[in-house]
Write a protein that holds these residues in place. Structure first.
Motif, mmCIF file in Angstrom:
data_model
loop_
_atom_site.group_PDB
_atom_site.id
_atom_site.type_symbol
_atom_site.label_atom_id
_atom_site.label_comp_id
_atom_site.label_asym_id
_atom_site.label_seq_id
_atom_site.Cartn_x
_atom_site.Cartn_y
_atom_site.Cartn_z
ATOM 1 N N GLN A 136 0.809 -1.215 0.000
ATOM 2 C CA GLN A 136 0.000 0.000 0.000
ATOM 3 C C GLN A 136 0.848 1.273 0.000
ATOM 4 O O GLN A 136 0.308 2.374 -0.142
ATOM 5 C CB GLN A 136 -0.930 0.009 1.221
ATOM 6 C CG GLN A 136 -2.074 -1.008 1.145
ATOM 7 C CD GLN A 136 -1.618 -2.436 1.364
ATOM 8 O OE1 GLN A 136 -0.632 -2.671 2.058
ATOM 9 N NE2 GLN A 136 -2.308 -3.381 0.756
ATOM 10 N N ALA A 137 2.162 1.141 0.162
ATOM 11 C CA ALA A 137 3.026 2.323 0.194
ATOM 12 C C ALA A 137 3.154 2.899 -1.215
ATOM 13 O O ALA A 137 3.791 2.309 -2.090
ATOM 14 C CB ALA A 137 4.406 1.959 0.751
ATOM 15 N N ALA A 138 2.573 4.080 -1.428
ATOM 16 C CA ALA A 138 2.526 4.663 -2.779
ATOM 17 C C ALA A 138 3.875 5.203 -3.230
ATOM 18 O O ALA A 138 4.131 5.310 -4.436
ATOM 19 C CB ALA A 138 1.470 5.767 -2.819
ATOM 20 N N ASP A 139 4.752 5.574 -2.290
ATOM 21 C CA ASP A 139 6.029 6.188 -2.660
ATOM 22 C C ASP A 139 7.171 5.177 -2.703
ATOM 23 O O ASP A 139 8.344 5.558 -2.725
ATOM 24 C CB ASP A 139 6.369 7.306 -1.666
ATOM 25 C CG ASP A 139 6.445 6.796 -0.236
ATOM 26 O OD1 ASP A 139 5.892 5.703 0.047
ATOM 27 O OD2 ASP A 139 7.049 7.486 0.612
ATOM 28 N N ARG A 140 6.856 3.880 -2.714
ATOM 29 C CA ARG A 140 7.887 2.849 -2.757
ATOM 30 C C ARG A 140 7.674 1.945 -3.974
ATOM 31 O O ARG A 140 6.546 1.760 -4.453
ATOM 32 C CB ARG A 140 7.855 1.968 -1.490
ATOM 33 C CG ARG A 140 7.953 2.729 -0.182
ATOM 34 C CD ARG A 140 9.292 3.397 0.020
ATOM 35 N NE ARG A 140 10.394 2.424 0.057
ATOM 36 C CZ ARG A 140 11.674 2.778 0.274
ATOM 37 N NH1 ARG A 140 11.989 4.070 0.462
ATOM 38 N NH2 ARG A 140 12.601 1.875 0.301
#
Length: 296
Positions: free
Chosen positions: A284-288
């Motif tokens: 769910q981590a959008a910046d990874r």
């Protein structure tokens, strides 16, 4: 005590009656005389024979002391028929009859006791479900050396001072800084589902293995030196060495993800920005970025 018997059409209700009685029960056996279609003979207090259809409403004959038989020509409901059959069945079996009318609850209990069978289902747990997975290093193709870069073409570079991996774009002159990994494949028993191929990731020539451990409530990626590689030949999924194990799974034509075997749902990832550390994250981590290209 009075017992009322009403004539009804046996040829239309026989099937329903048989469902409420035992298959061996014959209605005619419950009476002292066999029932005849055209004649009803009643003894014990009534010496004459009565023709069918000639009975008037309310005509009765005394069968025994305290027991009176009344025959009515008009058809009655199915409930009356059920009451009659149950009453006669009890008389036949020698039970003391206290009445011919039964409540809905009594009728339901009598029928359920006759036709419902109790089945006990015992749930047996599959013994393999509770067994801990054991991972053994494959002897067929134990190690494959390869390079890894993320979907933005950033390569993994070793920062020896901080003992961590960072991701950056390398030009032709700096390609030698790119880390190459040894992927050791493992076989699992029992199989851990569809999570992917179990592998251990070692930085080639450094004896440094990638591991995932819990720190301050969050899984973190580390580099650990392992001098005795034999201790990683067999890994228990519930043991401490499970931190060195990752599930390699393809998620596209050439993209691969690495999920921690110890912490389900946590993946090796790089940042979108340059020169940032390689860390663990959830999907769910959008910046990874969790997808990599693996090339031999």
């Amino acid at each position: 005590m009075a017992l009322r018997i009403s004539e009804f059409s046996f040829y239309t209700k026989t099937a329903d009656i048989k469902m409420m009685c035992d298959a061996s029960f014959d209605l005619s056996l419950a009476l002292d005389r066999t029932y005849m279609p055209d004649t009803i003979e009643v003894e014990a207090g009534c010496s004459h024979a009565v023709k069918k259809g000639s009975l008037s409403r309310g005509r009765s004959c005394d069968l025994h002391t305290g027991l009176e038989l009344e025959i009515f020509p008009q058809p009655q409901s199915m409930r009356h028929a059920a009451n009659l059959i149950i009453a006669l069945q009890r008389m036949k079996n020698g039970h003391r009859l206290t009445g011919t009318e039964f409540s809905d609850h009594e009728l339901l209990n009598i029928m359920m006791e006759s036709i419902v069978e109790e089945h006990v289902t015992v749930k047996v747990q599959d013994p393999t479900c509770s067994r801990t997975s054991m991972f053994r290093r494959s002897t067929i193709n134990p190690e494959v050396e390869c390079s890894v870069c993320d979907q933005y073409q950033k390569s993994l570079v070793l920062n020896e001072e901080a003992l961590e991996l960072t991701a950056m774009t390398l030009q032709a002159g700096g390609i030698h800084r790119r880390v190459r990994l040894n992927l050791s494949s493992y076989l699992a028993h029992p199989l851990p589902g569809n999570r992917g191929q179990p592998v251990a990731l070692e930085i080639a020539g450094k004896n440094l293995y990638l591991s995932c451990s819990m720190k301050e409530g969050t899984p973190v990626l580390q580099l650990e030196e392992v001098n005795n590689k034999e201790k990683l030949d067999t890994i228990n999924a519930e043991g401490d060495t499970a931190r060195f194990l990752f599930f390699k799974r393809g998620n596209g034509l050439s993209m691969t993800s690495f999920e921690s075997a110890k912490f389900s749902g946590w993946f090796i990832s790089t940042a979108v920005e340059e020169r940032e550390p390689v860390e663990m994250c959830t999907m769910q981590a959008a910046d990874r970025l969790t997808s990599f290209m693996v090339k031999q």
